[in-house]
Motif scaffolding. Structure first.
Motif, short mmCIF file in Angstrom:
data_model
loop_
_atom_site.label_atom_id
_atom_site.label_comp_id
_atom_site.label_asym_id
_atom_site.label_seq_id
_atom_site.Cartn_x
_atom_site.Cartn_y
_atom_site.Cartn_z
N ILE A 173 0.85 -1.19 0.00
CA ILE A 173 0.00 0.00 0.00
C ILE A 173 0.89 1.23 0.00
O ILE A 173 1.88 1.28 0.74
N PRO A 174 0.58 2.24 -0.83
CA PRO A 174 1.42 3.45 -0.88
C PRO A 174 1.58 4.10 0.48
O PRO A 174 0.69 4.05 1.33
N GLU A 175 2.75 4.71 0.68
CA GLU A 175 3.09 5.31 1.97
C GLU A 175 2.29 6.58 2.25
O GLU A 175 1.90 6.84 3.39
N THR A 176 2.07 7.39 1.23
CA THR A 176 1.41 8.68 1.43
C THR A 176 0.23 8.82 0.47
O THR A 176 0.16 8.13 -0.56
N PHE A 177 -0.65 9.74 0.81
CA PHE A 177 -1.81 10.00 -0.05
C PHE A 177 -1.40 10.99 -1.13
O PHE A 177 -1.43 12.20 -0.95
N ALA A 178 -0.99 10.45 -2.26
CA ALA A 178 -0.57 11.26 -3.41
C ALA A 178 -0.67 10.39 -4.65
O ALA A 178 -0.71 9.15 -4.56
N THR A 179 -0.71 11.01 -5.81
CA THR A 179 -0.79 10.24 -7.04
C THR A 179 0.49 9.41 -7.22
O THR A 179 1.55 9.76 -6.70
N THR A 180 0.38 8.35 -7.96
CA THR A 180 1.51 7.43 -8.15
C THR A 180 2.70 8.12 -8.79
O THR A 180 3.85 7.92 -8.38
N ALA A 237 -9.99 4.75 4.78
CA ALA A 237 -9.12 5.01 5.93
C ALA A 237 -7.71 4.49 5.67
O ALA A 237 -6.72 5.08 6.13
N CYS A 238 -7.60 3.41 4.91
CA CYS A 238 -6.27 2.88 4.57
C CYS A 238 -5.51 3.83 3.66
O CYS A 238 -4.27 3.81 3.63
N VAL A 239 -6.23 4.65 2.92
CA VAL A 239 -5.59 5.62 2.04
C VAL A 239 -5.16 6.86 2.82
O VAL A 239 -4.08 7.41 2.60
N LEU A 240 -5.99 7.27 3.76
CA LEU A 240 -5.79 8.57 4.40
C LEU A 240 -4.95 8.50 5.67
O LEU A 240 -4.28 9.48 6.01
N PHE A 241 -4.98 7.37 6.39
CA PHE A 241 -4.35 7.33 7.72
C PHE A 241 -3.20 6.33 7.77
O PHE A 241 -3.22 5.30 7.10
N ASP A 242 -2.21 6.64 8.59
CA ASP A 242 -0.98 5.84 8.67
C ASP A 242 -1.18 4.52 9.40
O ASP A 242 -0.68 3.48 8.96
N LYS A 243 -1.88 4.53 10.53
CA LYS A 243 -1.98 3.32 11.35
C LYS A 243 -2.69 2.18 10.62
O LYS A 243 -2.22 1.03 10.67
N PRO A 244 -3.84 2.44 9.96
CA PRO A 244 -4.45 1.32 9.21
C PRO A 244 -3.52 0.77 8.14
O PRO A 244 -3.47 -0.45 7.93
#
Length: 526
Positions: free
Chosen positions: A322-329, A455-462
């Motif tokens: 899963i990508p580390e941060t919420f940003a385009t690839t 939530a998996c996209v927006l938050f670090d812990k999930p």
């Protein structure tokens, strides 16, 4: 997910078959309202409707409309179908919330969360390779979360789960090559193609063009459903096999991959079937059966973790990516610069949009038709034995989602067959004899599943927790998804019947038909 060419070619073939299947080929006279016979569904839920499932929908003054028996026209006056769908469904919106607040819906949410997230991540990586990073995993997961929430809240058949499909992936890959050949920027071309596609889908929803699927029969439905189920099982098997043949892997990792995947599958399948046994009390059987797939995922993850702790790197399996941060690839802006495409190309995008429309239209409507099977005994906003109710309103939502995702360069989504059927069966209620009694019709599970994905996209812990889940666990879950959708499919039952002793096997609905005819019919479908 892998085996892109296999999925794309196979599913595209069935979609083309579906488009031409305007004839009825069945063992008994069946009207278009009964395109599927009652499936003997595998038990997927307990019989506790009177206690845990709100009966508010059944006591409302808005009763389920009866089928008027008239054959619907191919096209209706503007907005007639949409208005009818929402007029029948919206009065149940309050109960759609209340009826989703129970243990069975919680279990379905946990199961389908993994079942929807894993394909999104897999398809995202395939999109990334096909589009050279223009559309990747982050875009796919974001589209799944955003469109899934919108669909759960506004559709007329909220039990349908939407996601990406093989034909759409193949089409996008072709569009990339077209953009390269014509020296056009891909994302603006993709956006304009999607805008045109959304417009055509909007027109089809306004004119009730989804009535076209009334010409599809059980013959087509069974082929489509069986193929998609087999694709899930085959792809899981291929991924497990690659762990033995991949030069970067080892026999130890391959064997551990096999053990983890099979353990996940066997645990989920065994516990899911516990409700049909005589072991333990009824309450224990009910709850363990509901949470069986989730327990299977946990069991597989624990086996992999135990091996990693005891053997170190030699037993470390690949995990969910899963990508580390919420940003385009690719790091591009979210909004696609649609004005960068030449004017002539904006108009020319109409022609590939026609092909995209065929894919989305057929995939969406065939899957919703399977979900609307009268055998699931859904009642909210439905006419008796009608398989078309809700399709026009749902197509409106798909057209809106296609328009929005095109503007920001996200993948287009439509109804996903195996995930949708698994969702319905996870919400099915059975009586003490194991016969389907009803289905919990609500919006909470779909909303919760896609909210968790968001939530998996927006938050670090999930994200951190999900990265601990090995991919072999998901392969075991894919096998469970594929096999759990097969029981009740008459084509599958007849395939098994080819190897049964007809003198000893239980009588089926088609038992009165000569064995040679049944065998020929089944072989034609295969």
């Amino acid at each position: 997910m892998s085996s892109k060419s296999f999925r794309s070619a196979a599913v595209s073939a069935v979609l083309l078959l579906s488009a031409s299947a305007a004839w009825s080929f069945s063992f008994a006279p069946v009207s278009h309202h009964h395109a599927l016979s009652r499936p003997k569904l595998a038990a997927a839920g307990p019989s506790f409707r009177s206690k845990e499932f709100s009966s508010s929908s059944l006591s409302m003054s808005t009763a389920v409309a009866e089928d008027d028996g008239k054959d619907p026209p191919l096209f209706e006056s503007p907005l007639k179908g949409i208005r009818r769908d929402y007029k029948m469904r919206l009065p149940f919106y309050k109960s759609d919330i209340a009826d989703g607040l129970n243990a069975q819906c919680l279990a379905a949410t946990m199961f389908l969360f993994f079942a929807c997230l894993a394909p999104a991540v897999g398809f995202g990586s395939l999109f990334g390779m096909a589009t050279n990073g223009a559309i990747g995993t982050m875009e796919m997961v974001s589209s799944t979360a955003m469109c899934g929430v919108l669909y759960a809240l506004t559709s007329a058949q909220p039990l349908t789960i939407i996601g990406s499909t093989g034909p759409v992936l193949a089409f996008v890959a072709t569009l990339v090559k077209l953009a390269e050949k014509m020296n056009l920027p891909f994302l603006p071309l993709y956006a304009w193609t999607g805008i045109w596609t959304s417009g055509i889908l909007l027109a089809s929803s306004i004119t009730s063009a989804s009535n076209l699927v009334k010409y599809l029969t059980r013959f087509t439905d069974e082929i489509f459903s069986t193929l998609i189920s087999f694709i899930f099982v085959v792809e899981a098997g291929q991924n497990i096999a690659k762990s033995f043949t991949n030069p970067a892997s080892s026999f130890t990792k391959g064997l551990l991959t096999f053990i983890v995947a099979v353990s996940t599958y066997v645990t989920a399948s065994t516990l899911k079937g516990l409700r049909n046994t005589v072991y333990f009390s009824k309450g224990i059987r009910k709850n363990v059966s509901n949470f069986g797939p989730t327990i299977g995922v946990i069991a597989g993850a624990l086996i992999a973790r135990s091996a990693r702790l005891s053997q170190g790197l030699t037993a470390t399996l690949p995990a969910l990516s899963i990508p580390e941060t919420f940003a385009t690839t690719s790091g591009r802006p979210w909004l696609v610069p649609i004005m960068d495409l030449p004017v002539w190309a904006r108009w020319g995008a109409f022609f590939p949009a026609l092909m995209a429309t065929v894919l989305l239209f057929l995939d969406q409507n065939i899957t919703v038709r399977l979900v609307n099977n009268p055998s699931y005994k859904m009642e909210k906003g439905r006419r008796k034995n009608n398989m078309l109710d809700g399709m026009h309103a749902d197509m409106l939502i798909i057209s809106i989602c296609t328009f929005l995702t095109s503007l920001v360069g996200l993948p287009w989504l439509v109804a996903a067959t195996v995930r949708s059927i698994s969702h319905v069966r996870a919400l099915s209620i059975f009586n003490s004899a194991g016969e389907l009694k009803s289905t919990i019709e609500q919006r909470i599970t779909g909303l919760s599943i896609h909210s968790l994905i968001g939530a998996c996209v927006l938050f670090d812990k999930p994200r951190a927790i999900l990265k601990q889940i090995p991919t072999p666990v998901l392969m075991g879950l894919f096998m469970f998804l594929g096999t759990s959708a097969l029981p009740g499919n008459e084509m599958w039952e007849r395939i098994k019947g080819l190897f049964k002793d007809s003198k000893k096997a239980p009588k089926e609905r088609w038992s009165a038909v000569p064995k040679k005819i049944t065998t020929l019919f089944t072989l034609i479908q295969i």
